[in-house]
Design an enzyme around this catalytic site. Structure first.
Site, PDB file in Angstrom:
ATOM      1  CG  ASP A  88      -0.322   0.048   2.521  1.00  0.00           C
ATOM      2  OD1 ASP A  88       0.905   0.251   2.592  1.00  0.00           O
ATOM      3  OD2 ASP A  88      -1.035  -0.094   3.531  1.00  0.00           O
ATOM      4  CG  ASP A 108      -5.936  -5.390   1.537  1.00  0.00           C
ATOM      5  OD1 ASP A 108      -6.527  -4.640   0.727  1.00  0.00           O
ATOM      6  OD2 ASP A 108      -5.653  -5.041   2.692  1.00  0.00           O
ATOM      7  CB  CYS A 116     -10.400 -26.799   6.802  1.00  0.00           C
ATOM      8  SG  CYS A 116      -8.948 -25.725   6.764  1.00  0.00           S
ATOM      9  CB  CYS A 149      -5.378 -25.570   7.823  1.00  0.00           C
ATOM     10  SG  CYS A 149      -6.229 -25.445   9.399  1.00  0.00           S
ATOM     11  CB  CYS A 171      -9.062 -28.485  10.141  1.00  0.00           C
ATOM     12  SG  CYS A 171      -9.745 -26.827  10.371  1.00  0.00           S
ATOM     13  CG  HIS A 188      -9.123 -22.594  10.213  1.00  0.00           C
ATOM     14  ND1 HIS A 188      -9.553 -23.674   9.473  1.00  0.00           N
ATOM     15  CD2 HIS A 188     -10.181 -21.743  10.310  1.00  0.00           C
ATOM     16  CE1 HIS A 188     -10.826 -23.491   9.157  1.00  0.00           C
ATOM     17  NE2 HIS A 188     -11.230 -22.336   9.653  1.00  0.00           N
TER      18      HIS A 188
HETATM   19 ZN    ZN Z   1      -8.541 -25.427   8.982  1.00  0.00          ZN
END
Ligand code: ZN
Length: 373
Positions: free
Chosen positions: A92, A266, A304, A306, A309, A335
Protein backbone atom coordinates in the site's frame (compact mmCIF):
# COMPACT_ATOMS: atom_id res chain seq x y z
CA UNK A 1 11.45 -10.95 -17.98
CA UNK A 2 7.70 -11.42 -17.89
CA UNK A 3 5.61 -8.38 -18.73
CA UNK A 4 2.89 -7.49 -16.23
CA UNK A 5 -0.34 -8.63 -17.86
CA UNK A 6 -3.84 -9.55 -16.83
CA UNK A 7 -5.59 -12.24 -18.82
CA UNK A 8 -9.27 -13.02 -18.26
CA UNK A 9 -9.81 -16.76 -18.70
CA UNK A 10 -13.54 -16.98 -17.90
CA UNK A 11 -16.50 -14.78 -17.01
CA UNK A 12 -19.84 -15.48 -15.36
CA UNK A 13 -22.15 -12.46 -15.29
CA UNK A 14 -19.97 -9.58 -14.09
CA UNK A 15 -17.52 -11.94 -12.35
CA UNK A 16 -14.15 -12.76 -13.88
CA UNK A 17 -11.53 -15.46 -13.41
CA UNK A 18 -8.10 -14.43 -14.63
CA UNK A 19 -4.34 -14.64 -14.26
CA UNK A 20 -2.04 -11.79 -13.30
CA UNK A 21 1.44 -12.43 -14.69
CA UNK A 22 4.18 -10.63 -12.77
CA UNK A 23 7.95 -10.52 -12.38
CA UNK A 24 7.58 -12.68 -9.26
CA UNK A 25 5.09 -15.26 -10.50
CA UNK A 26 1.49 -15.77 -11.59
CA UNK A 27 -1.56 -14.87 -9.50
CA UNK A 28 -4.85 -16.60 -10.33
CA UNK A 29 -7.85 -14.34 -9.65
CA UNK A 30 -10.12 -13.69 -7.89
CA UNK A 31 -7.48 -13.59 -5.15
CA UNK A 32 -7.31 -12.76 -1.47
CA UNK A 33 -3.97 -11.28 -0.31
CA UNK A 34 -3.07 -12.02 3.33
CA UNK A 35 -1.84 -8.87 5.05
CA UNK A 36 1.87 -8.98 5.93
CA UNK A 37 1.87 -5.73 7.82
CA UNK A 38 5.44 -5.39 9.10
CA UNK A 39 7.18 -7.93 6.86
CA UNK A 40 5.25 -10.89 8.29
CA UNK A 41 1.75 -12.27 8.09
CA UNK A 42 1.26 -12.13 11.86
CA UNK A 43 1.67 -15.51 13.62
CA UNK A 44 2.57 -17.35 10.38
CA UNK A 45 5.85 -18.43 8.81
CA UNK A 46 6.29 -17.74 5.10
CA UNK A 47 6.14 -21.51 4.55
CA UNK A 48 2.77 -21.78 6.27
CA UNK A 49 1.42 -18.87 4.20
CA UNK A 50 2.63 -20.66 1.06
CA UNK A 51 1.03 -23.91 2.25
CA UNK A 52 -2.41 -22.25 2.18
CA UNK A 53 -1.91 -21.61 -1.54
CA UNK A 54 -1.79 -17.82 -1.15
CA UNK A 55 -0.01 -16.59 -4.32
CA UNK A 56 0.58 -12.98 -3.20
CA UNK A 57 0.82 -11.07 0.08
CA UNK A 58 0.46 -7.42 1.03
CA UNK A 59 3.06 -5.29 2.81
CA UNK A 60 2.40 -2.00 4.61
CA UNK A 61 4.55 0.95 3.57
CA UNK A 62 3.75 2.94 6.72
CA UNK A 63 4.98 0.23 9.11
CA UNK A 64 8.05 -0.68 7.05
CA UNK A 65 9.16 2.95 6.48
CA UNK A 66 9.16 3.51 10.25
CA UNK A 67 10.74 0.19 11.18
CA UNK A 68 13.16 -1.09 9.97
CA UNK A 69 13.15 1.58 7.20
CA UNK A 70 12.87 1.21 3.42
CA UNK A 71 16.56 1.99 2.77
CA UNK A 72 17.61 -0.75 5.22
CA UNK A 73 15.33 -3.32 3.57
CA UNK A 74 16.76 -2.32 0.16
CA UNK A 75 20.32 -2.81 1.48
CA UNK A 76 19.30 -6.26 2.71
CA UNK A 77 18.07 -7.28 -0.75
CA UNK A 78 14.47 -6.06 -0.76
CA UNK A 79 11.31 -7.17 0.98
CA UNK A 80 11.03 -10.50 -0.88
CA UNK A 81 14.35 -11.71 0.51
CA UNK A 82 13.90 -9.98 3.88
CA UNK A 83 10.63 -11.85 4.63
CA UNK A 84 11.41 -15.01 2.61
CA UNK A 85 8.59 -14.37 0.13
CA UNK A 86 9.96 -14.64 -3.43
CA UNK A 87 6.40 -14.44 -4.82
CA UNK A 88 4.48 -11.29 -5.71
CA UNK A 89 4.05 -8.57 -3.06
CA UNK A 90 1.63 -5.66 -3.24
CA UNK A 91 2.43 -2.69 -1.03
CA UNK A 92 0.00 0.00 0.00
CA UNK A 93 1.06 3.65 -0.24
CA UNK A 94 1.17 4.35 3.49
CA UNK A 95 -1.55 6.98 3.24
CA UNK A 96 -4.31 5.04 4.93
CA UNK A 97 -2.24 4.18 7.98
CA UNK A 98 -0.78 7.68 8.30
CA UNK A 99 -4.40 8.77 8.69
CA UNK A 100 -5.40 5.96 11.06
CA UNK A 101 -2.26 5.42 13.19
CA UNK A 102 0.12 8.38 13.08
CA UNK A 103 0.07 11.27 15.54
CA UNK A 104 -0.13 15.00 14.71
CA UNK A 105 -0.87 14.59 11.03
CA UNK A 106 -0.69 17.73 8.89
CA UNK A 107 -2.00 17.41 5.36
CA UNK A 108 -1.15 19.94 2.63
CA UNK A 109 -1.43 19.95 -1.15
CA UNK A 110 2.08 18.50 -1.51
CA UNK A 111 1.86 15.64 1.01
CA UNK A 112 1.48 14.83 4.67
CA UNK A 113 3.76 15.38 7.66
CA UNK A 114 3.23 13.15 10.67
CA UNK A 115 4.76 11.75 13.82
CA UNK A 116 5.48 8.04 14.15
CA UNK A 117 3.15 6.21 16.53
CA UNK A 118 6.27 4.30 17.69
CA UNK A 119 8.62 7.04 18.90
CA UNK A 120 7.13 10.39 17.87
CA UNK A 121 9.79 11.06 15.20
CA UNK A 122 8.63 13.33 12.37
CA UNK A 123 8.25 11.96 8.83
CA UNK A 124 7.08 13.38 5.52
CA UNK A 125 5.17 11.36 2.93
CA UNK A 126 4.59 12.75 -0.56
CA UNK A 127 3.48 10.90 -3.68
CA UNK A 128 7.11 10.83 -4.84
CA UNK A 129 8.44 9.53 -1.49
CA UNK A 130 5.74 6.84 -1.26
CA UNK A 131 6.64 5.57 -4.74
CA UNK A 132 10.36 5.67 -3.84
CA UNK A 133 9.76 3.66 -0.66
CA UNK A 134 7.76 1.03 -2.54
CA UNK A 135 10.57 0.90 -5.13
CA UNK A 136 13.14 0.35 -2.36
CA UNK A 137 10.96 -2.46 -0.95
CA UNK A 138 10.85 -3.96 -4.49
CA UNK A 139 7.05 -4.14 -4.49
CA UNK A 140 5.63 -6.12 -7.42
CA UNK A 141 2.50 -3.96 -7.33
CA UNK A 142 2.89 -0.36 -6.17
CA UNK A 143 -0.10 1.73 -5.09
CA UNK A 144 -0.42 5.47 -5.68
CA UNK A 145 -0.52 7.73 -2.64
CA UNK A 146 -4.06 8.94 -2.06
CA UNK A 147 -5.93 10.83 0.59
CA UNK A 148 -8.40 8.61 2.38
CA UNK A 149 -11.66 10.53 2.45
CA UNK A 150 -13.24 10.21 5.87
CA UNK A 151 -16.70 8.69 6.26
CA UNK A 152 -19.19 10.22 6.28
CA UNK A 153 -18.14 13.18 4.11
CA UNK A 154 -20.24 15.89 2.46
CA UNK A 155 -20.25 15.99 -1.36
CA UNK A 156 -18.01 19.07 -1.35
CA UNK A 157 -15.51 17.55 1.08
CA UNK A 158 -15.48 14.27 -0.88
CA UNK A 159 -14.93 16.14 -4.17
CA UNK A 160 -12.04 18.22 -2.81
CA UNK A 161 -10.43 15.12 -1.30
CA UNK A 162 -10.91 13.08 -4.51
CA UNK A 163 -9.41 15.86 -6.63
CA UNK A 164 -6.33 15.97 -4.40
CA UNK A 165 -6.01 12.18 -4.74
CA UNK A 166 -6.20 12.47 -8.54
CA UNK A 167 -3.40 15.07 -8.53
CA UNK A 168 -1.34 12.76 -6.31
CA UNK A 169 -2.14 9.86 -8.65
CA UNK A 170 -0.63 11.82 -11.56
CA UNK A 171 2.47 12.64 -9.51
CA UNK A 172 2.73 8.99 -8.44
CA UNK A 173 2.57 7.91 -12.10
CA UNK A 174 5.34 10.38 -12.99
CA UNK A 175 7.54 9.14 -10.13
CA UNK A 176 7.06 5.42 -10.82
CA UNK A 177 9.92 3.72 -12.67
CA UNK A 178 8.38 1.11 -15.01
CA UNK A 179 10.09 -2.29 -14.98
CA UNK A 180 9.03 -5.49 -16.76
CA UNK A 181 6.60 -7.48 -14.62
CA UNK A 182 6.00 -4.64 -12.14
CA UNK A 183 2.78 -2.63 -11.90
CA UNK A 184 1.37 0.63 -10.61
CA UNK A 185 -2.31 0.77 -9.60
CA UNK A 186 -4.46 3.89 -9.35
CA UNK A 187 -7.14 4.23 -6.64
CA UNK A 188 -10.71 5.41 -7.30
CA UNK A 189 -12.01 7.71 -4.55
CA UNK A 190 -15.21 9.75 -4.27
CA UNK A 191 -16.83 8.43 -1.09
CA UNK A 192 -20.43 7.22 -1.61
CA UNK A 193 -21.21 9.60 -4.48
CA UNK A 194 -21.65 7.90 -7.89
CA UNK A 195 -20.79 11.04 -9.91
CA UNK A 196 -17.55 11.52 -7.97
CA UNK A 197 -16.61 7.83 -8.35
CA UNK A 198 -17.22 8.16 -12.11
CA UNK A 199 -15.14 11.34 -12.33
CA UNK A 200 -12.35 9.70 -10.33
CA UNK A 201 -12.31 6.61 -12.54
CA UNK A 202 -12.17 8.80 -15.65
CA UNK A 203 -9.33 10.89 -14.23
CA UNK A 204 -7.32 7.73 -13.50
CA UNK A 205 -8.01 6.34 -16.98
CA UNK A 206 -6.66 9.52 -18.53
CA UNK A 207 -3.42 9.07 -16.56
CA UNK A 208 -3.29 5.33 -17.31
CA UNK A 209 -2.50 2.56 -14.81
CA UNK A 210 -1.82 -1.19 -14.87
CA UNK A 211 -4.73 -1.84 -12.51
CA UNK A 212 -7.46 0.04 -10.68
CA UNK A 213 -8.31 -0.11 -7.00
CA UNK A 214 -11.50 0.99 -5.30
CA UNK A 215 -10.49 2.83 -2.13
CA UNK A 216 -12.24 4.64 0.66
CA UNK A 217 -14.45 1.68 1.62
CA UNK A 218 -14.54 -0.69 4.60
CA UNK A 219 -14.42 2.36 6.89
CA UNK A 220 -17.81 1.96 8.51
CA UNK A 221 -20.20 2.49 5.59
CA UNK A 222 -21.72 -1.02 5.74
CA UNK A 223 -22.02 -3.78 3.14
CA UNK A 224 -25.06 -2.38 1.29
CA UNK A 225 -23.21 0.91 0.70
CA UNK A 226 -20.00 -0.88 -0.28
CA UNK A 227 -21.90 -2.84 -2.91
CA UNK A 228 -23.76 0.28 -4.11
CA UNK A 229 -20.41 2.05 -4.62
CA UNK A 230 -19.11 -0.98 -6.55
CA UNK A 231 -22.22 -0.97 -8.74
CA UNK A 232 -21.64 2.73 -9.48
CA UNK A 233 -17.89 2.36 -10.10
CA UNK A 234 -17.35 -0.89 -12.00
CA UNK A 235 -18.95 0.23 -15.30
CA UNK A 236 -16.33 3.00 -15.53
CA UNK A 237 -13.30 0.72 -15.15
CA UNK A 238 -11.66 -0.97 -18.16
CA UNK A 239 -12.58 -4.63 -18.65
CA UNK A 240 -9.01 -5.69 -19.35
CA UNK A 241 -7.35 -4.33 -16.20
CA UNK A 242 -7.36 -5.95 -12.74
CA UNK A 243 -9.70 -4.44 -10.12
CA UNK A 244 -8.74 -4.40 -6.46
CA UNK A 245 -11.17 -3.67 -3.60
CA UNK A 246 -8.99 -2.38 -0.76
CA UNK A 247 -9.51 -3.49 2.84
CA UNK A 248 -12.57 -5.73 2.27
CA UNK A 249 -13.76 -7.89 4.00
CA UNK A 250 -15.79 -10.78 5.44
CA UNK A 251 -16.36 -13.94 3.37
CA UNK A 252 -19.86 -12.65 2.52
CA UNK A 253 -18.37 -9.30 1.38
CA UNK A 254 -15.86 -11.10 -0.85
CA UNK A 255 -18.53 -13.24 -2.52
CA UNK A 256 -20.72 -10.20 -3.28
CA UNK A 257 -17.78 -8.21 -4.63
CA UNK A 258 -16.57 -11.08 -6.83
CA UNK A 259 -20.11 -11.29 -8.23
CA UNK A 260 -19.74 -7.58 -9.09
CA UNK A 261 -16.44 -8.05 -10.95
CA UNK A 262 -13.71 -7.48 -8.34
CA UNK A 263 -10.50 -9.48 -8.87
CA UNK A 264 -8.30 -8.72 -5.83
CA UNK A 265 -8.81 -8.24 -2.09
CA UNK A 266 -6.89 -7.68 1.12
CA UNK A 267 -8.14 -7.47 4.68
CA UNK A 268 -6.87 -7.99 8.22
CA UNK A 269 -10.04 -9.87 9.19
CA UNK A 270 -8.80 -13.48 8.87
CA UNK A 271 -5.48 -12.85 10.60
CA UNK A 272 -6.83 -10.52 13.30
CA UNK A 273 -9.73 -12.90 14.00
CA UNK A 274 -7.26 -15.79 14.28
CA UNK A 275 -5.53 -14.01 17.16
CA UNK A 276 -8.84 -13.46 18.99
CA UNK A 277 -10.25 -17.02 18.80
CA UNK A 278 -12.66 -16.28 15.95
CA UNK A 279 -12.70 -18.99 13.28
CA UNK A 280 -14.12 -18.54 9.78
CA UNK A 281 -15.36 -21.93 8.58
CA UNK A 282 -17.64 -23.57 6.02
CA UNK A 283 -20.24 -23.66 8.86
CA UNK A 284 -19.89 -19.97 9.70
CA UNK A 285 -17.98 -18.06 12.39
CA UNK A 286 -17.09 -19.82 15.64
CA UNK A 287 -15.75 -18.26 18.81
CA UNK A 288 -13.40 -20.93 20.13
CA UNK A 289 -13.45 -19.46 23.63
CA UNK A 290 -17.07 -20.60 23.89
CA UNK A 291 -17.46 -23.25 26.63
CA UNK A 292 -19.41 -25.53 24.28
CA UNK A 293 -16.10 -26.44 22.59
CA UNK A 294 -14.34 -27.50 25.83
CA UNK A 295 -15.06 -31.19 25.31
CA UNK A 296 -15.68 -31.23 21.55
CA UNK A 297 -13.46 -33.85 19.86
CA UNK A 298 -14.52 -32.87 16.31
CA UNK A 299 -12.19 -31.04 13.92
CA UNK A 300 -12.78 -27.28 13.65
CA UNK A 301 -13.82 -27.66 9.99
CA UNK A 302 -13.96 -31.19 8.57
CA UNK A 303 -13.60 -29.86 5.01
CA UNK A 304 -10.39 -27.88 5.72
CA UNK A 305 -6.88 -29.22 4.93
CA UNK A 306 -4.99 -26.99 7.42
CA UNK A 307 -3.11 -28.44 10.44
CA UNK A 308 -5.55 -26.92 12.95
CA UNK A 309 -8.31 -28.99 11.37
CA UNK A 310 -6.49 -32.17 10.32
CA UNK A 311 -4.36 -32.69 13.45
CA UNK A 312 -6.33 -31.18 16.33
CA UNK A 313 -9.77 -31.04 17.92
CA UNK A 314 -11.99 -28.06 18.73
CA UNK A 315 -11.39 -28.95 22.38
CA UNK A 316 -7.61 -28.56 21.94
CA UNK A 317 -7.96 -25.20 20.18
CA UNK A 318 -10.37 -24.06 22.93
CA UNK A 319 -7.81 -25.12 25.54
CA UNK A 320 -4.97 -23.24 23.81
CA UNK A 321 -6.94 -19.98 23.88
CA UNK A 322 -8.10 -20.47 27.48
CA UNK A 323 -4.48 -21.14 28.50
CA UNK A 324 -3.26 -18.18 26.40
CA UNK A 325 -0.79 -20.40 24.56
CA UNK A 326 0.84 -18.81 21.47
CA UNK A 327 -0.01 -21.89 19.41
CA UNK A 328 -3.70 -20.95 19.57
CA UNK A 329 -3.33 -17.76 17.48
CA UNK A 330 -0.79 -19.52 15.23
CA UNK A 331 -3.07 -22.43 14.37
CA UNK A 332 -6.20 -20.34 14.05
CA UNK A 333 -4.53 -17.71 11.84
CA UNK A 334 -3.32 -20.52 9.57
CA UNK A 335 -6.85 -21.92 9.47
CA UNK A 336 -8.50 -18.58 8.69
CA UNK A 337 -6.02 -17.78 5.91
CA UNK A 338 -6.58 -21.31 4.54
CA UNK A 339 -10.36 -20.77 4.63
CA UNK A 340 -10.07 -17.49 2.72
CA UNK A 341 -7.79 -19.08 0.10
CA UNK A 342 -10.13 -22.04 -0.34
CA UNK A 343 -13.13 -19.69 -0.53
CA UNK A 344 -11.48 -17.77 -3.39
CA UNK A 345 -10.40 -20.94 -5.19
CA UNK A 346 -14.00 -22.20 -4.99
CA UNK A 347 -15.32 -18.93 -6.43
CA UNK A 348 -12.73 -19.02 -9.23
CA UNK A 349 -13.62 -22.61 -10.11
CA UNK A 350 -17.34 -21.80 -10.13
CA UNK A 351 -16.73 -18.84 -12.48
CA UNK A 352 -14.89 -21.10 -14.93
CA UNK A 353 -17.90 -23.46 -14.84
CA UNK A 354 -20.36 -20.54 -15.08
CA UNK A 355 -22.24 -21.51 -11.93
CA UNK A 356 -21.05 -18.77 -9.59
CA UNK A 357 -24.46 -17.71 -8.25
CA UNK A 358 -25.47 -21.28 -7.36
CA UNK A 359 -22.06 -21.91 -5.77
CA UNK A 360 -22.26 -18.65 -3.78
CA UNK A 361 -25.75 -19.53 -2.53
CA UNK A 362 -24.47 -22.95 -1.46
CA UNK A 363 -21.51 -21.45 0.44
CA UNK A 364 -23.78 -18.95 2.23
CA UNK A 365 -26.32 -21.68 3.05
CA UNK A 366 -23.61 -23.57 4.95
CA UNK A 367 -23.06 -20.73 7.43
CA UNK A 368 -24.81 -21.10 10.80
CA UNK A 369 -25.69 -18.05 12.91
CA UNK A 370 -22.60 -16.69 14.70
CA UNK A 371 -21.86 -17.50 18.36
CA UNK A 372 -22.28 -14.61 20.76
CA UNK A 373 -18.85 -13.17 21.59
ZN1 ZN B 1 -8.54 -25.43 8.98
Amino acid sequence: MTAFTYQIVATDGAARAGILRTAHGDVPTPVFMPVGTAGTVKAMTADSVRATGAPIVLGNTYHLMLRPGAERIAELGGLHRFMDWPGPILTDSGGFQVMSLAKLRKLDADGVTFQSHLDGATYRLTPERSIEIQHLLDATVTMVLDECTSFPATTDAARTSMQLSMEWARRSRDAFRPRAGYALFGIVQGSVYPKLREASAQALLRIGFDGYAIGGLAIGEGQATTFAVLDATMPHLPEQAPRYLMGVGTPDDLIGAVQRGVDMFDCVIPTRAGRTARAYTSRGVFNLRNARFAGDPAPLDASCPCPACTRHSRAYLHHLFKAEELLGPMLLTWHNVQYYQDLMRGLRHAITERRLDAHANGVRAGWLPEDPA
